[in-house]
Design a protein around this motif. Structure first.
Motif, PDB file in Angstrom:
ATOM      1  N   UNK A  76     -45.071 -11.692  24.021  1.00  0.00           N
ATOM      2  CA  UNK A  76     -45.310 -11.250  22.648  1.00  0.00           C
ATOM      3  C   UNK A  76     -44.231 -10.271  22.205  1.00  0.00           C
ATOM      4  N   UNK A  77     -43.722 -10.465  21.009  1.00  0.00           N
ATOM      5  CA  UNK A  77     -42.918  -9.476  20.309  1.00  0.00           C
ATOM      6  C   UNK A  77     -43.893  -8.654  19.483  1.00  0.00           C
ATOM      7  N   UNK A  78     -44.050  -7.391  19.802  1.00  0.00           N
ATOM      8  CA  UNK A  78     -45.088  -6.574  19.164  1.00  0.00           C
ATOM      9  C   UNK A  78     -44.874  -6.397  17.663  1.00  0.00           C
ATOM     10  N   UNK A  79     -43.723  -6.773  17.143  1.00  0.00           N
ATOM     11  CA  UNK A  79     -43.479  -6.701  15.700  1.00  0.00           C
ATOM     12  C   UNK A  79     -44.165  -7.839  14.938  1.00  0.00           C
ATOM     13  N   UNK A 138     -44.901  -0.508  24.479  1.00  0.00           N
ATOM     14  CA  UNK A 138     -43.590  -1.136  24.283  1.00  0.00           C
ATOM     15  C   UNK A 138     -42.688  -0.253  23.432  1.00  0.00           C
ATOM     16  N   UNK A 139     -41.434  -0.107  23.849  1.00  0.00           N
ATOM     17  CA  UNK A 139     -40.514   0.733  23.095  1.00  0.00           C
ATOM     18  C   UNK A 139     -39.072   0.422  23.426  1.00  0.00           C
ATOM     19  N   UNK A 140     -38.183   0.835  22.537  1.00  0.00           N
ATOM     20  CA  UNK A 140     -36.744   0.637  22.727  1.00  0.00           C
ATOM     21  C   UNK A 140     -36.031   1.951  22.429  1.00  0.00           C
ATOM     22  N   UNK A 172     -39.541  -0.987  13.874  1.00  0.00           N
ATOM     23  CA  UNK A 172     -40.426  -2.140  14.033  1.00  0.00           C
ATOM     24  C   UNK A 172     -41.087  -2.191  15.389  1.00  0.00           C
ATOM     25  N   UNK A 173     -40.332  -1.866  16.435  1.00  0.00           N
ATOM     26  CA  UNK A 173     -40.894  -1.873  17.789  1.00  0.00           C
ATOM     27  C   UNK A 173     -41.650  -0.581  18.073  1.00  0.00           C
ATOM     28  N   UNK A 174     -40.983   0.552  17.901  1.00  0.00           N
ATOM     29  CA  UNK A 174     -41.540   1.827  18.346  1.00  0.00           C
ATOM     30  C   UNK A 174     -42.695   2.333  17.498  1.00  0.00           C
ATOM     31  N   UNK A 179     -50.824  -2.818  17.230  1.00  0.00           N
ATOM     32  CA  UNK A 179     -51.854  -2.750  18.259  1.00  0.00           C
ATOM     33  C   UNK A 179     -53.104  -2.060  17.753  1.00  0.00           C
ATOM     34  N   UNK A 180     -52.918  -0.970  17.020  1.00  0.00           N
ATOM     35  CA  UNK A 180     -54.050  -0.228  16.475  1.00  0.00           C
ATOM     36  C   UNK A 180     -54.812  -1.072  15.455  1.00  0.00           C
ATOM     37  N   UNK A 181     -54.071  -1.704  14.537  1.00  0.00           N
ATOM     38  CA  UNK A 181     -54.708  -2.514  13.503  1.00  0.00           C
ATOM     39  C   UNK A 181     -55.465  -3.686  14.108  1.00  0.00           C
ATOM     40  N   UNK A 182     -54.934  -4.235  15.181  1.00  0.00           N
ATOM     41  CA  UNK A 182     -55.571  -5.388  15.822  1.00  0.00           C
ATOM     42  C   UNK A 182     -56.848  -5.001  16.547  1.00  0.00           C
TER      43      UNK A 182
END
Length: 286
Positions: A61-64, A90-92, A111-113, A120-123
């Motif tokens: 999964x791309x968390x974006x 997940x972070x960059x 977008x990632x960080x 994740x929170x919204x889901x």
């Protein structure tokens, strides 16, 4: 939250680095694992390692990607049961100079960080509320989200955002029985610098020779001075059990945090100063 045994944990960036350290700690505690990452090969290695300790499933999964995030969450809860432990990890990292900044790098890092954390929170927060709480969320920020140390202004901005988001959410989710912690690690022995340089967007600005050297020194410093991912993973679980908001891995930024706090406090006008200002204004009008 005392007992993690039998719960299901959803861990983004779970195939390597701090995410893998958290996964290992959860596995030892008897937690079922949903490991999520953009790196399919690393996920396979993590599953091989952890499946001997607990049930472990992996998801690319791309968390974006919000739509994909929802699909993966549905699959996880169908296959592994209700998620009650969420690790938005997940972070960059990138240390581009302000002289070379551009929108592509901003959109990628935020977008990632930040976006990845929010996705994740919204889901999962609505699902957690529906199941009457007894859940926990850990958002990975950084010591760089508490004080400005070194280079990487975009990285600092993204991590400050995660700290503020976590602080405000903790207060608002408490009444639903959902705990929130924010992980603010200092140096940790991970490969985040090299890994994320391979993921930089196509139109991101290139680093100058000096900038590339700074990144390489950062990579070497993390791996020579940083604590282990397993130590961090255990710290995270201890914080969940103790319901602590902040999770620190060391005191590396203590002086910088103190200086920032003192600067903020000293900049606040006192009530007496405010009254004097109002009086002066009144006198001038008279």
């Amino acid at each position: 939250m005392d007992d993690l045994n039998g719960r299901t944990a959803f861990i983004t960036g779970g195939a390597r680095g701090i995410g893998l350290g958290i996964a290992r700690a959860c596995a030892r505690a008897g937690t079922t694992l949903a490991l999520v990452d953009i790196d399919e090969e690393a996920l396979a290695h993590a599953k091989t390692e952890l499946s001997g300790l607990t049930r472990t499933e992996t998801y690319v999964l791309d968390v974006r990607d919000r739509q994909a995030y929802t699909r993966i969450a549905d699959r996880v809860e169908s296959e592994l049961g209700t998620v009650s432990l969420l690790f938005n990890n997940a972070g960059v990292y990138d240390g581009i100079s302000p002289a070379k900044m551009n929108y592509a790098l901003w959109d990628w890092m935020m977008g990632v960080n930040v976006g990845g954390v929010y996705n994740g929170l919204q889901t999962f927060i609505p699902r957690m509320i529906e199941q009457d709480g007894d859940c926990y969320i850990v958002n990975t920020a950084s010591a760089a989200g508490l004080a400005t140390v070194g280079t990487g202004f975009l990285y600092h901005a993204s991590k400050y955002a995660v700290v503020g988001l976590s602080e405000s959410l903790r207060a608002e989710l408490a009444r639903f029985g959902i705990g929130v912690s924010v992980l603010c690690p200092g140096p940790v022995a991970t490969d985040i610098v090299h890994n994320t340089q391979r993921l930089r967007p196509e139109h991101a600005p290139t680093h100058s020779q000096g900038g590339a050297a700074v990144l390489e020194r950062a990579h070497e410093s993390l791996n020579s001075l940083g604590i282990s991912i397993d130590a961090v993973g255990q710290m995270v679980l201890d914080a969940i059990r103790e319901n602590r908001l902040y999770i620190h891995t060391d005191e590396a930024v203590a002086a910088a945090v103190k200086a920032r706090t003192e600067a903020l406090l000293s900049a606040l006008p006192s009530v007496l100063d405010a009254r004097r200002g109002m009086s002066a204004g009144t006198d001038e009008r008279v």
